[in-house]
Design a protein around this motif. Sequence first.
Motif, mmCIF file in Angstrom:
data_model
loop_
_atom_site.group_PDB
_atom_site.id
_atom_site.type_symbol
_atom_site.label_atom_id
_atom_site.label_comp_id
_atom_site.label_asym_id
_atom_site.label_seq_id
_atom_site.Cartn_x
_atom_site.Cartn_y
_atom_site.Cartn_z
ATOM 1 N N LEU A 56 0.260 3.800 -9.712
ATOM 2 C CA LEU A 56 0.394 3.322 -8.340
ATOM 3 C C LEU A 56 -0.899 2.714 -7.787
ATOM 4 O O LEU A 56 -0.857 1.638 -7.179
ATOM 5 N N ASP A 106 11.186 3.003 -6.918
ATOM 6 C CA ASP A 106 10.718 3.725 -5.744
ATOM 7 C C ASP A 106 9.405 4.395 -6.121
ATOM 8 O O ASP A 106 8.999 4.367 -7.276
ATOM 9 N N TYR A 107 8.750 5.010 -5.167
ATOM 10 C CA TYR A 107 7.448 5.602 -5.435
ATOM 11 C C TYR A 107 7.534 6.809 -6.353
ATOM 12 O O TYR A 107 6.543 7.165 -6.981
ATOM 13 N N ARG A 445 1.709 8.863 -4.520
ATOM 14 C CA ARG A 445 2.903 8.311 -3.874
ATOM 15 C C ARG A 445 2.656 8.063 -2.393
ATOM 16 O O ARG A 445 3.048 7.027 -1.843
ATOM 17 N N LYS A 449 2.485 4.253 -0.845
ATOM 18 C CA LYS A 449 3.389 3.833 0.231
ATOM 19 C C LYS A 449 2.596 3.336 1.434
ATOM 20 O O LYS A 449 2.928 2.303 2.045
ATOM 21 N N GLU A 450 1.532 4.053 1.777
ATOM 22 C CA GLU A 450 0.709 3.657 2.913
ATOM 23 C C GLU A 450 0.052 2.296 2.666
ATOM 24 O O GLU A 450 0.037 1.431 3.558
ATOM 25 N N ASP A 452 1.091 -0.136 0.730
ATOM 26 C CA ASP A 452 2.097 -1.194 0.774
ATOM 27 C C ASP A 452 2.504 -1.516 2.202
ATOM 28 O O ASP A 452 2.681 -2.690 2.576
ATOM 29 N N GLU A 453 2.652 -0.480 3.026
ATOM 30 C CA GLU A 453 3.039 -0.706 4.418
ATOM 31 C C GLU A 453 1.924 -1.401 5.197
ATOM 32 O O GLU A 453 2.196 -2.264 6.042
ATOM 33 N N TRP A 459 2.853 -0.396 8.725
ATOM 34 C CA TRP A 459 2.391 0.987 8.696
ATOM 35 C C TRP A 459 2.121 1.502 10.098
ATOM 36 O O TRP A 459 1.550 0.809 10.954
#
Length: 567
Positions: A56, A106-107, A445, A449-450, A452-453, A459
Amino acid sequence: MGRFVDVADPVLLTPPLDGEDLPAACVGVSSNEPSKALGALFYERKMGDTELSYYLPSRQSGVNDMYLHLGFNAPDHLVGHSRVRTVWAILRARHPLLSAHVQMYDYDDVRFVYRVPVSPDDVLRDAETSLEYRTQCKAELIDSYLNGPRTLSNSRLSYLVISHGEEDPATSLLTPPRTPSPSYESLKSTAALNNEDGLPHSQFDILICAMHFIGDGMALHTFANDFLGLLGSEKSDAELEAMLHAEWTERWQDSHHDSSMLPAALEDNIPMTWSKLRSAAATVDFQMSQQKLIGGQAFPRRKHLERRTIVPTISFPEDRTKAMLKKCKAKGVSISAALFAICNVAWARTSDGSKELPSLMYSALNLRPYSTVKRPSLRDSYWFLSIGYFNVILPSFVSEDRTRAEITFWHRARQAKEQSARAAKHPLLISRTQEMAKERGARARAWGKEDDEKEKGTWTPPTPSANTEPPREPVLPARAKVPSTALIGLSLLGNLDGMYKHANFSRIKLHTLTTGSRQRQGAMLLFGYTFVGRLWVSLGYDENGFSEGVVDKFWTECLQAIEEFLG
């Protein structure tokens, strides 16, 4: 339940090189079981937590993408394109993760996807897409990999570069030591003079590139030895091609395909039977072990928009290396333990800050000896990730008196040895590894996610929990919070001459080895190993990520400490 696998998701991939073939769409399944689409056979499996923790963060700029550079002299015909491609193809057929692809759903659902080659020619064509010849010198090869556009991608998990160029002394990575040491040019010349076949030898550089989530240093060096063993063997090009045909026939035409096709994740190679009580005990033990990690020393950093990794490297002559090894043995430690003490002393002499809190240094632990899962020989690939981590904590002060400083140095080296051995032999090593994998996976994860947002502009900071239940009674006793800042990481590879069987490729004369990975901003990692009878020490770091002059001063102190204590 099958689903559509688009292995060429353009959002996640670095654009391939011109002419790179992306795999056709395929139907995937949730395990290693095969599936068929458009006449092709595919295998896939989900990544484990440790693999995810490397995958990731790597997506944007290739953080942790590994490389291994080897400089050698050899007859030109041994390094011809056709021969190299065939050897590269043989090894990619043996180790499927090298030619697999990655698909992210997905993550917590990222998968390796492997397309089974339909013929030996198919294996060759695939190998060709990840092979390149250049005319760059060593410094240019490494710099372009570390600081240029990313070489690897979701559709290219490994890559091989062969260069037939001359070294530019002005850009050499070899930093002259305080006492005379052979230069890169003399190393090349010495290797060239040692040929026994009477043929003219040329200088070559090889760069083996691989994602960190498909393997580790053990895989990388074992692979390099196998590659050189085939390349430098007495087999003709035609015999190597016949060997490729035999490999494909045995693995795909005549063998039974089953779920062991792809190497298992780390967590599945060291499985545990988890009862509720055992799971709770493992969690408590892991948390308590983490609370013991105290470190309050760190290099002063600075913010810079551009990361630039450099790798100053030094090697010591064989006679000096033998003397160093002999001295370490007499003191009851290894070179690896001594290098922890070298960094400790160098920092104590460099830092102007408080010495109250100790220095915390971390290193990787090879977990392959702890694997309890046996695989069929035909599926026994060593290309998989199998590393854990351990820490060495040492005081941050040293006496200015030379005699007392030497006594302190060897005491610190023995402390490093004891802490390393304790980590490797701890009875709860496996449960701690499993708990660490869970923590690293969860953290990766969340951060992935953070990130990417933030890139999408969607975010929002997390809001305080609306949970109205009373807090649970803490499991662990209350303790004052202490910092656990790591000063530096050390990658201590040991005696690589034990891994490289030079006699098996006697016509190839190795003289230089440099290894590392693409780094994140403000990263630093020290490497130490012996190779071709010489001790090598290198420091890979982001020169834009630290206050000006501080790392140069630390590196100088490291070299002076080696001179002072190891001789």
